[in-house]
Design a protein around this motif. Structure first.
Motif, PDB file in Angstrom:
ATOM      1  N   UNK A   1    -147.737  15.681  15.208  1.00  0.00           N
ATOM      2  CA  UNK A   1    -146.551  15.443  15.696  1.00  0.00           C
ATOM      3  C   UNK A   1    -145.165  16.231  15.297  1.00  0.00           C
ATOM      4  N   UNK A   2    -145.285  16.795  14.023  1.00  0.00           N
ATOM      5  CA  UNK A   2    -144.453  17.390  13.544  1.00  0.00           C
ATOM      6  C   UNK A   2    -144.395  19.134  14.142  1.00  0.00           C
ATOM      7  N   UNK A   3    -143.222  19.617  14.305  1.00  0.00           N
ATOM      8  CA  UNK A   3    -142.856  20.797  14.814  1.00  0.00           C
ATOM      9  C   UNK A   3    -142.851  21.801  13.754  1.00  0.00           C
ATOM     10  N   UNK A   4    -143.587  22.635  13.634  1.00  0.00           N
ATOM     11  CA  UNK A   4    -143.571  23.718  12.552  1.00  0.00           C
ATOM     12  C   UNK A   4    -143.474  25.061  12.942  1.00  0.00           C
ATOM     13  N   UNK A   5    -143.301  26.193  12.269  1.00  0.00           N
ATOM     14  CA  UNK A   5    -143.188  27.361  12.568  1.00  0.00           C
ATOM     15  C   UNK A   5    -143.410  28.527  11.422  1.00  0.00           C
ATOM     16  N   UNK A   6    -143.467  29.650  11.771  1.00  0.00           N
ATOM     17  CA  UNK A   6    -143.959  30.647  10.872  1.00  0.00           C
ATOM     18  C   UNK A   6    -143.161  31.888  11.582  1.00  0.00           C
ATOM     19  N   UNK A   7    -142.479  32.824  10.876  1.00  0.00           N
ATOM     20  CA  UNK A   7    -142.002  33.931  11.382  1.00  0.00           C
ATOM     21  C   UNK A   7    -142.907  34.914  12.030  1.00  0.00           C
ATOM     22  N   UNK A   8    -142.680  35.168  13.189  1.00  0.00           N
ATOM     23  CA  UNK A   8    -143.655  35.757  14.136  1.00  0.00           C
ATOM     24  C   UNK A   8    -144.006  37.317  13.609  1.00  0.00           C
ATOM     25  N   UNK A   9    -143.045  37.821  12.877  1.00  0.00           N
ATOM     26  CA  UNK A   9    -143.664  39.174  11.929  1.00  0.00           C
ATOM     27  C   UNK A   9    -144.714  39.015  11.079  1.00  0.00           C
TER      28      UNK A   9
ATOM     29  N   UNK B   1    -141.630  24.788   2.271  1.00  0.00           N
ATOM     30  CA  UNK B   1    -140.848  24.775   3.375  1.00  0.00           C
ATOM     31  C   UNK B   1    -139.891  26.052   3.230  1.00  0.00           C
ATOM     32  N   UNK B   2    -139.533  26.751   4.079  1.00  0.00           N
ATOM     33  CA  UNK B   2    -138.629  27.783   3.878  1.00  0.00           C
ATOM     34  C   UNK B   2    -137.081  27.287   4.345  1.00  0.00           C
ATOM     35  N   UNK B   3    -137.390  26.571   5.484  1.00  0.00           N
ATOM     36  CA  UNK B   3    -135.981  26.133   5.943  1.00  0.00           C
ATOM     37  C   UNK B   3    -136.333  25.263   7.065  1.00  0.00           C
ATOM     38  N   UNK B   4    -135.234  24.777   8.078  1.00  0.00           N
ATOM     39  CA  UNK B   4    -135.023  23.919   9.253  1.00  0.00           C
ATOM     40  C   UNK B   4    -134.491  24.574  10.250  1.00  0.00           C
ATOM     41  N   UNK B   5    -134.707  24.576  11.420  1.00  0.00           N
ATOM     42  CA  UNK B   5    -133.817  24.979  12.514  1.00  0.00           C
ATOM     43  C   UNK B   5    -133.691  23.579  13.401  1.00  0.00           C
ATOM     44  N   UNK B   6    -132.239  23.506  13.618  1.00  0.00           N
ATOM     45  CA  UNK B   6    -132.259  22.133  14.560  1.00  0.00           C
ATOM     46  C   UNK B   6    -132.265  22.714  16.053  1.00  0.00           C
TER      47      UNK B   6
ATOM     48  N   UNK C   1    -134.293  19.209  20.861  1.00  0.00           N
ATOM     49  CA  UNK C   1    -135.182  18.098  20.872  1.00  0.00           C
ATOM     50  C   UNK C   1    -135.765  17.633  19.710  1.00  0.00           C
ATOM     51  N   UNK C   2    -135.299  18.153  18.680  1.00  0.00           N
ATOM     52  CA  UNK C   2    -135.833  17.892  17.046  1.00  0.00           C
ATOM     53  C   UNK C   2    -135.579  18.871  16.266  1.00  0.00           C
ATOM     54  N   UNK C   3    -136.384  18.831  15.214  1.00  0.00           N
ATOM     55  CA  UNK C   3    -136.376  19.832  14.077  1.00  0.00           C
ATOM     56  C   UNK C   3    -137.466  20.575  13.808  1.00  0.00           C
ATOM     57  N   UNK C   4    -137.259  21.935  13.802  1.00  0.00           N
ATOM     58  CA  UNK C   4    -138.288  23.103  13.617  1.00  0.00           C
ATOM     59  C   UNK C   4    -138.317  23.145  11.942  1.00  0.00           C
ATOM     60  N   UNK C   5    -139.545  22.882  11.300  1.00  0.00           N
ATOM     61  CA  UNK C   5    -139.716  23.189   9.907  1.00  0.00           C
ATOM     62  C   UNK C   5    -140.345  24.479   9.965  1.00  0.00           C
TER      63      UNK C   5
END
Length: 141
Positions: A13-21, A116-121, A124-128
């Motif tokens: 359920x957590x929205x996570x992400x990594x740099x596309x590069x 965790x590198x950071x978060x982006x608001x 609809x929520x928070x991207x970790x």
């Protein structure tokens, strides 16, 4: 102003992400061959067009329960390492100004802060945003 793009996915359920590069490709789960005596977060090995990749169960790597492989499960293959990350489902590409990425609040989530590198608001929520380097460093890759 530098624009950043993140590949997003979900883990429990957590929205996570990594740099596309840092992402080479994303594919559906392939046949995973278990590795005896490997750490719990190593789900196994896959053959991706002749290259052997180690698949990390990202949930376990982040201190969460193991992933159940479903039709939504995907493998996020990293660019500079023969590693894939098993995730619950793939989201969208999120683009932002790099100044919008904030430091992680101390109690942001159950995920260990070192990953965790950071978060982006988002609306609809928070991207970790994950530190792929730290995920691999602590895994001995």
């Amino acid at each position: 102003m530098a624009i950043k793009q993140f590949v997003t996915f979900r883990i429990e359920g957590d929205l996570l992400g990594v740099d596309i590069l840092r992402v080479r490709e994303i594919n559906r789960m392939l046949d995973i061959t278990p590795v005896p005596k490997a750490p719990a977060y190593v789900r196994g090995l896959v053959n991706l067009r002749g290259q052997t990749l180690t698949v990390f169960d990202l949930g376990i790597r982040l201190g969460l329960p193991p992933r159940e492989i479903t039709e939504e499960s995907h493998n996020v293959v990293l660019k500079h390492h023969p590693v894939g990350l098993l995730v619950d489902s793939i989201g969208n590409i999120v683009q932002c100004d790099e100044l919008e990425v904030e430091l992680c609040p101390a109690n942001a989530d159950s995920i260990e802060e070192k990953f965790i590198e950071g978060v982006l608001k988002l609306e609809d929520g928070l991207l970790i945003i994950l530190r792929t380097g730290k995920l691999l460093e602590y895994a001995g890759v």
